[in-house]
Motif scaffolding. Structure first.
Motif, short mmCIF file in Angstrom:
data_model
loop_
_atom_site.label_atom_id
_atom_site.label_comp_id
_atom_site.label_asym_id
_atom_site.label_seq_id
_atom_site.Cartn_x
_atom_site.Cartn_y
_atom_site.Cartn_z
N ALA A 83 -5.02 7.93 -13.28
CA ALA A 83 -5.76 9.22 -12.57
C ALA A 83 -4.50 10.19 -12.65
N ARG A 84 -5.11 11.44 -12.93
CA ARG A 84 -4.06 12.52 -13.07
C ARG A 84 -3.27 13.09 -11.62
N VAL A 85 -3.75 12.52 -10.58
CA VAL A 85 -3.15 12.83 -9.29
C VAL A 85 -1.74 12.11 -9.50
N PHE A 86 -1.70 10.94 -9.73
CA PHE A 86 -0.52 10.25 -9.75
C PHE A 86 0.68 10.84 -10.83
N HIS A 87 0.26 11.52 -11.58
CA HIS A 87 1.20 11.88 -12.70
C HIS A 87 1.55 13.24 -12.44
#
Ligand SMILES: *Cc1c(COP(=O)(O)O)cnc(C)c1O
Length: 356
Positions: A64-68
């Motif tokens: 999930a993009r939020v983590f990256h």
């Protein structure tokens, strides 16, 4: 704003309330959550069916993009109850406006107002017993939205999740706060994201704040990133200085968050004929005022603590103690604002929003 027809919320109620597991006299803030949470997903270019379900863990892909890329923004607001059991929010439409201002800066789609207000008020009605009456007691509300899409290329996500979770908060007195004026690190810069409640803004403060804490200061007052000569804000609080009988606070900008408590205090000062100046404040000016005794108070303003008085500051290895003011503006405004929030004073400006 996304043009979208509002759908009634799907609701799944908890089988048995968890409220009896919570000791409301000893709350460790931010660790207990109410029975329910609200969420709504953005996929295929539109916000989908809004839902309220029991508060619970969720499944999210590691990609999930939020983590990256930290594509996430949030809000902080509170609900209050008066002695007759009526519950209120404080200026909730301003939180809605602001989360969309933050979202736009992070390339996150705006969340429609009707969804926000319906989700919020329905959740409040369902978890109303968690809002406790009594001065300073409240239910802290955390709306947030994050990039949900599983994809690790560095680009804005196609899928987002908007959520609201709530955590009971006790009247808390943190004691007076000692602060360090920033000389090296910066919280925000021109053209950056300082005005947004972007998740990464807070992570970036943890390390410099931990260094300040080792020196005995609870918080940092951030200065402008270019020169470190002008005082801006505290990172979760806006900041006011009182020189003689005049209050001074920095103008909001793309580096400074437009706090709802800040603008409420400015209004209350104007109502009480206390002079307020919204202008740049230099470190030199405040050190000089501290030396000649005209610096009467410094305080921070924000939803969490309402007002936090500051008792000392350090800059360039020099420490300045601020003596207690006999007619403290911090005390006056804290009481006035809390009375309005808890329905114990007239609400001239229509800030209270009753949860019916
Ligand atoms: C949330 C926040 C504030 C305070 O805003 P309120 O609306 O008064 O709670 C101030 N500064 C920053 C950086 C914040 O994130």
């Amino acid at each position: 704003m996304t043009e979208q027809k509002y759908n009634e919320i799907d609701i799944v109620k908890i089988e048995k309330t968890k409220i009896n597991d919570v000791d409301f006299n000893n709350i460790d803030f931010g660790r207990k959550f109410t029975d329910h949470m609200f969420y709504c997903d953005f996929v295929d270019g539109a916000w989908q069916q809004p839902k309220i379900v029991p508060y619970q863990p969720m499944t999210i892909e590691p990609s999930a993009r939020v983590f990256h890329y930290g594509q996430a923004v949030f809000e902080g607001m509170k609900a209050y109850k008066d002695s007759n059991g009526n519950a209120f929010l404080f200026r909730p439409e301003d939180n809605h406006k602001r989360i969309n201002i933050s979202a736009a800066r992070l390339a996150i789609p705006e969340f429609p107002k009707e969804y926000f207000m319906k989700g919020l008020t329905t959740l409040m009605q369902m978890d109303k017993d968690w809002i406790k009456p009594g001065a300073g007691n409240s239910l802290y509300i955390r709306p947030f939205v994050f990039a949900f899409e599983p994809a690790i290329s560095a680009a804005p996500a196609q899928a987002y999740r908007f959520m609201i979770i709530c955590s009971p908060a006790k009247a808390y007195y943190t004691g007076k706060v000692r602060v360090l004026f920033a000389e090296k690190y910066s919280r925000s810069a021109d053209g950056g994201v300082g005005f947004a409640k972007a998740a990464g803004n807070y992570a970036a403060q943890f390390y410099p704040t931990s260094l300040a804490q080792k020196k005995g200061y609870q918080q940092i007052i951030w200065t402008d990133a270019n020169t470190h000569e002008y005082l801006e804000e505290a990172g979760t609080m806006n900041i006011f200085f009182r020189i003689n009988d005049t209050l001074i606070t920095a103008p909001t900008s793309d580096r400074i968050l437009d706090g709802i408590t800040r603008k409420s205090i400015i209004q209350l000062a104007q109502d009480t004929n206390i002079a307020v100046e919204v202008r740049r404040i230099s470190v030199v000016e405040i050190k000089e005022a501290a030396r000649n005794g005209s610096l009467k108070e410094i305080f921070g303003t924000g939803t969490a603590a309402v007002i936090s008085p500051i008792s000392a500051f350090e800059h360039a290895e020099e420490v300045f103690e601020i003596p207690d003011a006999s007619d403290s503006y911090a005390t006056l405004f804290k009481k006035t604002l809390m009375d309005i929030q808890q329905n114990a004073a007239e609400d001239k400006h229509g800030w209270r929003y009753e949860i019916k």
